[in-house]
Write an enzyme that holds these catalytic residues in place. Structure first.
Site, PDB file in Angstrom:
ATOM      1  N   LYS A 172     -87.774  15.842 -29.499  1.00 13.47           N
ATOM      2  CA  LYS A 172     -88.023  16.224 -28.105  1.00 13.47           C
ATOM      3  C   LYS A 172     -88.461  15.013 -27.291  1.00 13.47           C
ATOM      4  O   LYS A 172     -88.052  14.852 -26.129  1.00 13.47           O
ATOM      5  CB  LYS A 172     -89.096  17.318 -28.045  1.00 13.47           C
ATOM      6  CG  LYS A 172     -89.462  17.739 -26.616  1.00 13.47           C
ATOM      7  CD  LYS A 172     -88.280  18.332 -25.876  1.00 13.47           C
ATOM      8  CE  LYS A 172     -88.599  18.634 -24.413  1.00 13.47           C
ATOM      9  NZ  LYS A 172     -89.657  19.648 -24.241  1.00 13.47           N
TER      10      LYS A 172
ATOM     11  N   LYS B  29     -96.906  12.358 -18.890  1.00 14.91           N
ATOM     12  CA  LYS B  29     -97.438  12.673 -20.224  1.00 14.91           C
ATOM     13  C   LYS B  29     -96.431  12.354 -21.312  1.00 14.91           C
ATOM     14  O   LYS B  29     -96.765  11.743 -22.346  1.00 14.91           O
ATOM     15  CB  LYS B  29     -97.845  14.146 -20.255  1.00 14.91           C
ATOM     16  CG  LYS B  29     -98.388  14.637 -21.584  1.00 14.91           C
ATOM     17  CD  LYS B  29     -97.340  15.395 -22.391  1.00 14.91           C
ATOM     18  CE  LYS B  29     -96.888  16.664 -21.680  1.00 14.91           C
ATOM     19  NZ  LYS B  29     -95.887  17.397 -22.494  1.00 14.91           N
TER      20      LYS B  29
ATOM     21  N   THR C 142     -94.608  20.147 -25.732  1.00 15.30           N
ATOM     22  CA  THR C 142     -94.163  18.771 -25.977  1.00 15.30           C
ATOM     23  C   THR C 142     -95.399  17.938 -26.265  1.00 15.30           C
ATOM     24  O   THR C 142     -96.139  17.567 -25.346  1.00 15.30           O
ATOM     25  CB  THR C 142     -93.400  18.214 -24.765  1.00 15.30           C
ATOM     26  OG1 THR C 142     -92.275  19.051 -24.501  1.00 15.30           O
ATOM     27  CG2 THR C 142     -92.912  16.797 -25.045  1.00 15.30           C
TER      28      THR C 142
END
Length: 270
Positions: free
Chosen positions: A163, A224, A93
């Protein structure tokens, strides 16, 4: 069958790599902490000393790493060693900007596909992940299908973009459920009654995720992902959510634990 190099054997990478082994693919693995590769080596994988060695003879390269910094660092070693005709599935990701940066560095004849996944460790082990594939995935579709159902999302970078959208909804939903339960506590409501009412409404999926015990998506990884999302667009609600997850990630007892633990942290914060 294609020779596959799999780089990154964390909570998601290890069960995904195991599925390739079970399907009979010749598999070379690498992980920054080499000890994590030991179970796969015992099952038939070959351990590479570094990323460059891992990809040297690979027809297919798969990276499943913690984030943009890790992917870019590994790319420094991997890109020069990719042979013409190699196909690279970047499944971490990292957001679309990193995917485009990787594509610009590739030698001629190498195909890059961004193919991040939805689902957690339980689905990874069962081959029931969702694969969000951006770019020309035709030559990789049969390999990606080992991990779960493949959704073609559009041009290169679109899988990584989608995503972020999916993870933003999940992470925000879990935080919202945690705060709703905190409100229920403050109002003196029975916990099971409040939880049941939420589960039966529009937030049902987020309720299940907030109380899950059999999946893993660390609070540090949630931070993150939200940082990547809030850099891409102005998201005031998610900026507030980020503060919650940063507080959870700063707690060494739960920093790497599933976001369900972060939900409990949010709920118990005064």
């Amino acid at each position: 069958m294609e020779k596959i190099a799999f780089l990154g054997l964390g909570h998601m990478g290890a069960p995904m790599a195991r599925r390739l082994l079970s399907a009979g693919h010749p598999l070379t693995v690498w992980n920054r902490t080499a000890g994590k590769a030991a179970p796969l080596v015992r099952e038939g994988a070959r351990l590479a000393a570094g990323p460059a060695e891992a990809v040297r003879d690979a027809d297919v390269v798969i990276t499943m790493l913690t984030g943009p910094e890790a992917v870019c660092a590994v790319a420094d070693a991997v890109v020069p060693g990719l042979r013409p005709g190699a196909r690279w599935a970047e499944m971490s990701t990292v957001g679309p900007d990193v995917v485009r940066e990787l594509a610009a560095r590739l030698p001629e004849g190498v195909t890059l596909v961004d193919a991040p996944v939805t689902g957690s460790t339980d689905k990874a082990a069962a081959g029931r992940l969702g694969i969000l594939a951006g770019g020309d995935a035709d030559g990789l579709a049969h390999v990606l299908a080992r991990f779960g159902a493949v959704t073609r999302t559009g041009p290169l970078g679109s899988g990584a973009a989608l995503k972020l959208v999916v993870n933003t909804a999940v992470i925000g939903g879990v935080a919202l459920v945690a705060e709703a339960m905190k409100l229920a506590d403050a109002l003196g409501l029975d916990e099971e009654t409040a939880r049941g009412a939420l589960a039966g409404g529009h937030l049902g999926g987020a309720v299940g995720r907030a109380f899950a015990t059999d999946v893993h998506f660390g609070s540090d990884l949630a931070v993150k992902d939200v940082v990547l999302a809030t850099r891409a667009a102005r998201l005031p609600a998610m900026e507030a959510v980020l503060a919650h997850y940063e507080a959870a990630a700063a707690d060494p007892r739960i920093a790497h634990e599933d976001i369900a633990r972060a939900a409990a942290h949010i709920r118990n914060t005064k």
